[in-house]
Motif scaffolding. Structure first.
Motif, PDB file in Angstrom:
ATOM      1  N   SER A  14      30.107  51.836  40.226  1.00  0.00           N
ATOM      2  CA  SER A  14      29.385  52.160  38.998  1.00  0.00           C
ATOM      3  C   SER A  14      27.929  52.434  39.343  1.00  0.00           C
ATOM      4  CB  SER A  14      29.460  51.004  38.007  1.00  0.00           C
ATOM      5  OG  SER A  14      30.800  50.724  37.674  1.00  0.00           O
ATOM      6  N   LYS A  15      27.326  53.308  38.576  1.00  0.00           N
ATOM      7  CA  LYS A  15      25.926  53.659  38.811  1.00  0.00           C
ATOM      8  C   LYS A  15      25.039  52.427  38.644  1.00  0.00           C
ATOM      9  CE  LYS A  15      22.941  57.515  37.769  1.00  0.00           C
ATOM     10  NZ  LYS A  15      22.755  58.683  36.921  1.00  0.00           N
ATOM     11  N   ASN A  16      24.105  52.235  39.565  1.00  0.00           N
ATOM     12  CA  ASN A  16      23.133  51.133  39.554  1.00  0.00           C
ATOM     13  C   ASN A  16      23.780  49.753  39.655  1.00  0.00           C
ATOM     14  OD1 ASN A  16      21.016  52.993  39.312  1.00  0.00           O
ATOM     15  ND2 ASN A  16      21.149  52.954  37.071  1.00  0.00           N
ATOM     16  N   GLN A  17      25.021  49.691  40.180  1.00  0.00           N
ATOM     17  CA  GLN A  17      25.681  48.399  40.376  1.00  0.00           C
ATOM     18  C   GLN A  17      26.283  48.345  41.774  1.00  0.00           C
ATOM     19  OE1 GLN A  17      28.581  47.519  37.407  1.00  0.00           O
ATOM     20  NE2 GLN A  17      27.077  47.233  35.780  1.00  0.00           N
ATOM     21  N   GLN A  18      26.429  47.152  42.266  1.00  0.00           N
ATOM     22  CA  GLN A  18      27.046  46.968  43.570  1.00  0.00           C
ATOM     23  C   GLN A  18      28.539  47.283  43.466  1.00  0.00           C
ATOM     24  OE1 GLN A  18      26.538  43.004  45.067  1.00  0.00           O
ATOM     25  NE2 GLN A  18      27.178  43.556  47.133  1.00  0.00           N
ATOM     26  N   GLU A  19      29.106  47.859  44.521  1.00  0.00           N
ATOM     27  CA  GLU A  19      30.533  48.175  44.551  1.00  0.00           C
ATOM     28  C   GLU A  19      31.356  46.901  44.383  1.00  0.00           C
ATOM     29  OE1 GLU A  19      32.479  51.091  47.461  1.00  0.00           O
ATOM     30  OE2 GLU A  19      32.843  49.133  48.374  1.00  0.00           O
ATOM     31  N   ARG A  20      32.442  46.998  43.626  1.00  0.00           N
ATOM     32  CA  ARG A  20      33.338  45.868  43.397  1.00  0.00           C
ATOM     33  C   ARG A  20      34.723  46.219  43.919  1.00  0.00           C
ATOM     34  NH1 ARG A  20      32.274  45.920  37.223  1.00  0.00           N
ATOM     35  NH2 ARG A  20      32.128  48.065  37.850  1.00  0.00           N
ATOM     36  N   LEU A  21      35.409  45.236  44.455  1.00  0.00           N
ATOM     37  CA  LEU A  21      36.770  45.428  44.947  1.00  0.00           C
ATOM     38  C   LEU A  21      37.752  44.720  44.012  1.00  0.00           C
ATOM     39  CD1 LEU A  21      36.197  44.826  48.753  1.00  0.00           C
ATOM     40  CD2 LEU A  21      36.218  46.997  47.521  1.00  0.00           C
ATOM     41  N   TYR A  22      38.880  45.382  43.750  1.00  0.00           N
ATOM     42  CA  TYR A  22      39.901  44.838  42.857  1.00  0.00           C
ATOM     43  C   TYR A  22      41.242  44.801  43.559  1.00  0.00           C
ATOM     44  CZ  TYR A  22      36.847  45.016  38.817  1.00  0.00           C
ATOM     45  OH  TYR A  22      35.826  44.790  37.946  1.00  0.00           O
ATOM     46  N   VAL A  23      41.999  43.751  43.263  1.00  0.00           N
ATOM     47  CA  VAL A  23      43.370  43.605  43.738  1.00  0.00           C
ATOM     48  C   VAL A  23      44.224  43.397  42.494  1.00  0.00           C
ATOM     49  CG1 VAL A  23      44.965  42.184  45.076  1.00  0.00           C
ATOM     50  CG2 VAL A  23      42.620  42.530  45.881  1.00  0.00           C
ATOM     51  N   TYR A  24      45.274  44.186  42.340  1.00  0.00           N
ATOM     52  CA  TYR A  24      46.148  43.975  41.191  1.00  0.00           C
ATOM     53  C   TYR A  24      47.264  43.015  41.570  1.00  0.00           C
ATOM     54  CZ  TYR A  24      49.643  47.164  43.148  1.00  0.00           C
ATOM     55  OH  TYR A  24      50.578  47.748  43.945  1.00  0.00           O
TER      56      TYR A  24
END
Length: 95
Positions: A14-24
């Motif tokens: 997301s713009k101006n946010q740190q990258e996030r990792l997701y696991v489903y």
């Protein structure tokens, strides 16, 4: 039941946010353990190759169907012994 569920880690940028990792969490696996949306869990790091998912609170087990007693299955008090007599019921013999 399948015991392994291969998946890829998803990255959300997301713009101006740190990258996030997701696991489903695969639905068949969630159903097998009764995991529900919104439930809080945490990861426990065992080593670099293994994570352990820990549930903060286990939900109470709820039956989806009512159990019934089959007429073919005797109740514990009605079990037959090897001689064919009911358990704990005197037959009048003194042997």
């Amino acid at each position: 039941m399948q015991t392994k569920y291969p998946l890829k880690i998803q990255a959300i940028r997301s713009k101006n946010q740190q990258e996030r990792l997701y696991v489903y969490f695969p639905l068949p696996l969630a159903a097998a353990i009764g995991l529900e949306a919104g439930e809080e869990v945490q990861w426990e790091l065992l080593d670099r190759g293994e994570l352990h998912l820990v549930r903060n609170q286990l939900p109470q087990v709820q039956a989806t169907q009512r159990a019934t007693q089959s007429p073919e299955i005797p109740l514990p008090s009605q079990k037959q012994t090897a001689k064919g007599r009911g358990r704990g019921v005197p037959d009048g013999s003194d042997s």
